[in-house]
Design a protein around this motif. Structure first.
Motif, PDB file in Angstrom:
ATOM      1  N   LEU A  18       7.761  11.036   5.008  1.00 43.31           N
ATOM      2  CA  LEU A  18       7.514  10.787   3.383  1.00 43.31           C
ATOM      3  C   LEU A  18       6.120  10.084   3.215  1.00 43.31           C
ATOM      4  O   LEU A  18       5.420  10.518   2.282  1.00 43.31           O
ATOM      5  N   ASP A  19       5.685   9.065   4.098  1.00 41.43           N
ATOM      6  CA  ASP A  19       4.468   8.408   3.780  1.00 41.43           C
ATOM      7  C   ASP A  19       3.160   9.366   3.900  1.00 41.43           C
ATOM      8  O   ASP A  19       2.245   9.549   3.340  1.00 41.43           O
ATOM      9  N   ARG A  20       3.373  10.387   5.144  1.00 40.65           N
ATOM     10  CA  ARG A  20       2.481  11.254   5.255  1.00 40.65           C
ATOM     11  C   ARG A  20       2.263  12.347   4.073  1.00 40.65           C
ATOM     12  O   ARG A  20       1.330  12.745   3.833  1.00 40.65           O
ATOM     13  N   ALA A  21       3.353  12.556   3.385  1.00 44.94           N
ATOM     14  CA  ALA A  21       3.443  13.581   2.525  1.00 44.94           C
ATOM     15  C   ALA A  21       2.729  13.057   1.258  1.00 44.94           C
ATOM     16  O   ALA A  21       1.822  13.740   0.569  1.00 44.94           O
ATOM     17  N   TYR A  22       2.753  11.868   0.952  1.00 42.49           N
ATOM     18  CA  TYR A  22       2.434  10.929  -0.287  1.00 42.49           C
ATOM     19  C   TYR A  22       0.793  10.933   0.139  1.00 42.49           C
ATOM     20  O   TYR A  22      -0.037  11.194  -0.761  1.00 42.49           O
ATOM     21  N   ALA A  23       0.407  10.678   1.336  1.00 42.52           N
ATOM     22  CA  ALA A  23      -0.932  10.541   1.643  1.00 42.52           C
ATOM     23  C   ALA A  23      -1.776  11.934   1.533  1.00 42.52           C
ATOM     24  O   ALA A  23      -2.900  12.037   0.979  1.00 42.52           O
ATOM     25  N   GLU A  24      -1.043  12.832   1.998  1.00 39.47           N
ATOM     26  CA  GLU A  24      -1.641  14.259   1.887  1.00 39.47           C
ATOM     27  C   GLU A  24      -1.850  14.728   0.425  1.00 39.47           C
ATOM     28  O   GLU A  24      -2.465  15.311   0.151  1.00 39.47           O
ATOM     29  N   ARG A  26      -5.048  15.953  -1.464  1.00 38.20           N
ATOM     30  CA  ARG A  26      -5.243  17.272  -2.107  1.00 38.20           C
ATOM     31  C   ARG A  26      -5.187  16.980  -3.886  1.00 38.20           C
ATOM     32  O   ARG A  26      -5.363  18.024  -4.513  1.00 38.20           O
ATOM     33  N   GLY A  27      -4.905  15.824  -4.452  1.00 37.78           N
ATOM     34  CA  GLY A  27      -4.720  15.791  -5.918  1.00 37.78           C
ATOM     35  C   GLY A  27      -3.177  16.129  -6.483  1.00 37.78           C
ATOM     36  O   GLY A  27      -3.161  16.632  -7.527  1.00 37.78           O
ATOM     37  N   THR A  28      -2.403  16.207  -5.385  1.00 40.28           N
ATOM     38  CA  THR A  28      -1.062  16.556  -5.822  1.00 40.28           C
ATOM     39  C   THR A  28      -0.153  15.234  -5.802  1.00 40.28           C
ATOM     40  O   THR A  28       0.017  14.661  -4.851  1.00 40.28           O
ATOM     41  N   VAL A  29       0.666  15.191  -6.786  1.00 39.45           N
ATOM     42  CA  VAL A  29       1.553  14.116  -7.124  1.00 39.45           C
ATOM     43  C   VAL A  29       2.564  14.456  -6.316  1.00 39.45           C
ATOM     44  O   VAL A  29       3.205  15.455  -6.122  1.00 39.45           O
ATOM     45  N   PHE A  30       3.038  13.417  -5.240  1.00 37.93           N
ATOM     46  CA  PHE A  30       4.189  13.482  -4.341  1.00 37.93           C
ATOM     47  C   PHE A  30       5.321  12.114  -4.760  1.00 37.93           C
ATOM     48  O   PHE A  30       4.560  11.180  -4.894  1.00 37.93           O
ATOM     49  N   LEU A  52       9.366   2.100  -1.583  1.00 34.77           N
ATOM     50  CA  LEU A  52       9.961   2.551  -2.684  1.00 34.77           C
ATOM     51  C   LEU A  52       9.348   2.830  -3.903  1.00 34.77           C
ATOM     52  O   LEU A  52       9.353   3.666  -4.326  1.00 34.77           O
ATOM     53  N   GLU A  53       8.462   1.542  -4.116  1.00 35.74           N
ATOM     54  CA  GLU A  53       7.739   1.585  -5.512  1.00 35.74           C
ATOM     55  C   GLU A  53       6.980   2.946  -5.628  1.00 35.74           C
ATOM     56  O   GLU A  53       6.723   3.513  -6.620  1.00 35.74           O
ATOM     57  N   THR A  54       6.030   2.631  -4.550  1.00 33.40           N
ATOM     58  CA  THR A  54       5.069   3.882  -4.153  1.00 33.40           C
ATOM     59  C   THR A  54       5.575   5.528  -4.396  1.00 33.40           C
ATOM     60  O   THR A  54       5.173   6.142  -5.106  1.00 33.40           O
ATOM     61  N   LEU A  55       6.847   5.765  -3.771  1.00 31.36           N
ATOM     62  CA  LEU A  55       7.334   6.995  -3.609  1.00 31.36           C
ATOM     63  C   LEU A  55       8.025   7.272  -4.907  1.00 31.36           C
ATOM     64  O   LEU A  55       8.237   8.463  -5.030  1.00 31.36           O
ATOM     65  N   THR A  56       8.445   6.563  -5.775  1.00 34.97           N
ATOM     66  CA  THR A  56       9.438   6.665  -6.968  1.00 34.97           C
ATOM     67  C   THR A  56       8.783   6.684  -8.095  1.00 34.97           C
ATOM     68  O   THR A  56       9.094   6.802  -9.056  1.00 34.97           O
ATOM     69  N   ARG A  57       7.299   6.212  -7.960  1.00 35.60           N
ATOM     70  CA  ARG A  57       6.422   6.020  -9.277  1.00 35.60           C
ATOM     71  C   ARG A  57       6.302   7.486  -9.948  1.00 35.60           C
ATOM     72  O   ARG A  57       6.139   8.547  -9.473  1.00 35.60           O
ATOM     73  N   PRO A  58       6.732   7.540 -11.246  1.00 35.61           N
ATOM     74  CA  PRO A  58       6.715   8.628 -11.887  1.00 35.61           C
ATOM     75  C   PRO A  58       5.120   9.459 -12.038  1.00 35.61           C
ATOM     76  O   PRO A  58       4.204   8.664 -11.936  1.00 35.61           O
ATOM     77  N   ALA A  59       5.259  10.629 -12.304  1.00 32.70           N
ATOM     78  CA  ALA A  59       3.742  11.541 -12.185  1.00 32.70           C
ATOM     79  C   ALA A  59       3.194  10.952 -13.648  1.00 32.70           C
ATOM     80  O   ALA A  59       3.775  10.586 -14.412  1.00 32.70           O
ATOM     81  N   PRO A  60       1.859  10.711 -13.454  1.00 32.51           N
ATOM     82  CA  PRO A  60       1.116  10.362 -14.777  1.00 32.51           C
ATOM     83  C   PRO A  60       1.240  11.286 -15.828  1.00 32.51           C
ATOM     84  O   PRO A  60       1.364  12.582 -15.512  1.00 32.51           O
ATOM     85  N   SER A  61       1.126  10.968 -17.027  1.00 28.85           N
ATOM     86  CA  SER A  61       1.166  11.782 -18.220  1.00 28.85           C
ATOM     87  C   SER A  61      -0.125  12.561 -18.448  1.00 28.85           C
ATOM     88  O   SER A  61      -1.346  12.103 -18.070  1.00 28.85           O
ATOM     89  N   ALA A  62       0.195  13.899 -18.627  1.00 29.62           N
ATOM     90  CA  ALA A  62      -1.135  14.614 -18.934  1.00 29.62           C
ATOM     91  C   ALA A  62      -1.932  14.560 -20.027  1.00 29.62           C
ATOM     92  O   ALA A  62      -1.625  13.807 -21.080  1.00 29.62           O
TER      93      ALA A  62
END
Length: 107
Positions: free
Chosen positions: A64-70, A74-78, A97-107
């Motif tokens: 999960l951490d690697r996916a977040y970093a990738e 790439r500019g993709t929210v995970f 937990l906090e890093t991986l559950t953070r909502p996507a930024p609003s456009a």
């Protein structure tokens, strides 16, 4: 462990539904699915629903951490959603937990 992939919003969001246990025996399948989703052209967000994951060891946290970093690279929210108490606790203890559950930024 099983991973189901679904695209949403004109294929800009990829949702992965993960079920079962994430451990050394199953993590390669999850890691592969996450890599494919994040690297798919035009995808801006990848969401992993963990509501049916009953266990996650350190290899799962690392994936999960690697996916977040990738995603960041790439500019993709995970992000993940609905981690159940045992998984939530592991993510809390590792500080993810906090890093991986953070909502996507609003456009």
């Amino acid at each position: 462990m099983n991973v189901t992939i679904e695209t949403r919003g004109e294929a800009t969001t990829v949702c992965l539904t993960v079920t079962g246990e994430i451990d050394m025996a199953t993590v390669d399948g999850l890691a592969r699915a996450l890599r494919e989703a994040i690297s798919h052209a035009g995808v801006t967000e990848v969401v992993a629903d963990l509501s049916a994951v009953t266990f996650c060891d350190s290899s799962g946290v690392a994936a999960l951490d690697r996916a977040y970093a990738e995603g960041m690279r790439r500019g993709t929210v995970f992000r993940i959603t609905h981690p159940q108490p045992p998984v939530r606790r592991v993510l809390e203890l590792t500080g993810m937990l906090e890093t991986l559950t953070r909502p996507a930024p609003s456009a």
